[in-house]
Motif scaffolding. Structure first.
Motif, short mmCIF file in Angstrom:
data_model
loop_
_atom_site.label_atom_id
_atom_site.label_comp_id
_atom_site.label_asym_id
_atom_site.label_seq_id
_atom_site.Cartn_x
_atom_site.Cartn_y
_atom_site.Cartn_z
N VAL A 117 -17.89 -14.71 19.29
CA VAL A 117 -17.04 -15.84 18.94
C VAL A 117 -15.95 -15.31 18.01
N VAL A 118 -14.71 -15.47 18.40
CA VAL A 118 -13.56 -15.02 17.61
C VAL A 118 -12.65 -16.21 17.36
N ARG A 119 -12.29 -16.41 16.08
CA ARG A 119 -11.43 -17.55 15.74
C ARG A 119 -10.35 -17.12 14.74
N PRO A 120 -9.18 -17.73 14.84
CA PRO A 120 -8.13 -17.44 13.86
C PRO A 120 -8.34 -18.26 12.59
N GLY A 121 -8.04 -17.67 11.45
CA GLY A 121 -8.15 -18.41 10.20
C GLY A 121 -8.95 -17.67 9.16
N LEU A 122 -9.17 -18.32 8.03
CA LEU A 122 -9.94 -17.73 6.94
C LEU A 122 -11.41 -17.67 7.33
N ALA A 123 -12.03 -16.53 7.09
CA ALA A 123 -13.39 -16.30 7.58
C ALA A 123 -14.39 -17.32 7.07
N ALA A 124 -14.40 -17.59 5.76
CA ALA A 124 -15.38 -18.53 5.21
C ALA A 124 -15.22 -19.91 5.82
N ASP A 125 -13.97 -20.37 5.92
CA ASP A 125 -13.72 -21.70 6.49
C ASP A 125 -14.19 -21.77 7.94
N GLN A 126 -13.90 -20.72 8.70
CA GLN A 126 -14.26 -20.72 10.11
C GLN A 126 -15.78 -20.66 10.31
N ILE A 127 -16.46 -19.88 9.47
CA ILE A 127 -17.93 -19.81 9.57
C ILE A 127 -18.55 -21.17 9.29
N LEU A 128 -18.10 -21.80 8.21
CA LEU A 128 -18.66 -23.10 7.83
C LEU A 128 -18.34 -24.17 8.87
N THR A 129 -17.15 -24.11 9.46
CA THR A 129 -16.80 -25.05 10.53
C THR A 129 -17.71 -24.83 11.74
N PHE A 130 -17.95 -23.57 12.08
CA PHE A 130 -18.81 -23.26 13.22
C PHE A 130 -20.22 -23.79 13.00
N LEU A 131 -20.71 -23.72 11.75
CA LEU A 131 -22.05 -24.22 11.44
C LEU A 131 -22.16 -25.73 11.69
N SER A 132 -21.05 -26.42 11.53
CA SER A 132 -21.07 -27.87 11.76
C SER A 132 -21.02 -28.20 13.25
N GLU A 133 -20.67 -27.22 14.06
CA GLU A 133 -20.53 -27.43 15.50
C GLU A 133 -21.74 -26.96 16.30
N ARG A 134 -22.40 -25.93 15.81
CA ARG A 134 -23.49 -25.30 16.55
C ARG A 134 -24.74 -25.20 15.69
N GLU A 135 -25.87 -25.15 16.34
CA GLU A 135 -27.16 -25.00 15.65
C GLU A 135 -27.38 -23.51 15.36
N VAL A 136 -27.33 -23.16 14.10
CA VAL A 136 -27.57 -21.79 13.65
C VAL A 136 -28.68 -21.81 12.61
#
Length: 296
Positions: free
Chosen positions: A94-113
């Protein structure tokens, strides 16, 4: 703070590796070892900075091709993904543009990790920690356990991630009961010996021991371990006076600890700037991986 411990915390089904490019081999090895151990899916997650590109776009010197940039970043992660798949582990990039911390935390709200694995930077030459804003923001905010590999941690694949000794730093805050329960479940999962350590600040020693003896404090620590788990694990309690970070690091080395567990509360502004908090010091200098659990 989570009211209960999720089943996936002690036996994760999905692990997110916050990957750098080039990949940190030690962190990658630990993440892969855990995925193999638990039969979990491993997500190689990378966020790339677009601030420089945005400046170029503003000046109209060129446009930034986000799709091409994503493909470029994914190509760099593909060798690691192939190694994961060859180990028999399902893998997704999974590759996303943006600040790493923000993108990780956003991903956690979207997927079950169930667990995050990430690395940190090295301590500075005068002891000031370059902890890394990404790791700091994630472990202080994520609602799942974060396994952090500091610069002094041994190779990630040691023991094929089968810790034999776990050290858990304990306070008597209400949130610490969740941390102890999680530590006990990890010890049961890995058949590891658990050490619960409570450190009394020297300036508070007289006040604390005026009301309770060391043995009473140890007894209170024992009661924090769920009764249904007490008979399934070997554990001990330690109560000492001193600097909490230094004592955790000392006991970790003395007991050849394979894993340290800490509760991670939201840092104050001063702690975030000075990096003098217990979590910062332990992660920066621990010889083994550290799992943090957000508790507020």
């Amino acid at each position: 703070m989570a009211a209960v411990i999720r089943p996936g915390w002690s036996k994760p089904r999905t692990i997110l590796l916050a990957s750098e490019i080039p990949a940190n081999k030690k962190v990658f090895a630990l993440a892969l070892a855990q995925a193999v151990k638990f039969g979990a899916e491993l997500i190689l997650f990378h966020a790339y900075d677009t601030l420089g590109a945005s400046a170029s776009e503003t000046s109209r010197t060129r446009s930034f091709d986000y799709a091409s940039a994503a493909r470029f970043e994914m190509q760099h992660l593909e060798p690691q993904a192939q190694e994961v798949r060859e180990a028999g582990v399902p893998c997704e990039i999974v590759v996303r543009p943006g600040l790493a911390a923000d993108q990780i935390l956003t991903f956690l709200s979207e997927r079950e990790v169930d667990r995050i694995v990430m690395g940190t930077r090295s301590p500075g030459p005068v002891g000031k920690l370059l902890f890394g804003s990404v790791a700091e923001a994630v472990l202080r905010t994520a609602k799942v356990p974060v396994c952090v590999v500091g610069p002094n941690a041994v190779g990630g694949a040691r023991h094929n991630f089968a810790p034999r000794t776990i050290l858990c730093a304990v306070s008597f805050l209400e949130s610490s009961y969740l941390v102890v329960k999680f530590a006990a479940e990890l010890a049961a999962q890995h058949r590891a010996r658990l050490t619960l350590q409570h450190v009394i600040w020297p300036k508070e020693r007289a006040e604390v021991l005026a009301n309770r003896s060391i043995n009473q404090i140890k007894s209170d620590l024992v009661s924090m371990v769920p009764a249904k788990i007490q008979g399934k694990i070997a554990f001990e309690t330690i109560v000492v006076s001193g600097d909490p970070a230094e004592e955790v690091l000392h006991q970790g080395l003395a007991r050849q600890t394979d894993l340290i567990l800490l509760g991670a509360r939201s840092a104050s502004v001063f702690a975030a700037i000075s990096r003098q908090g217990v979590v910062y010091k332990v992660v920066a200098h621990a010889h083994c991986p550290v799992i943090t659990l957000h508790t507020n």
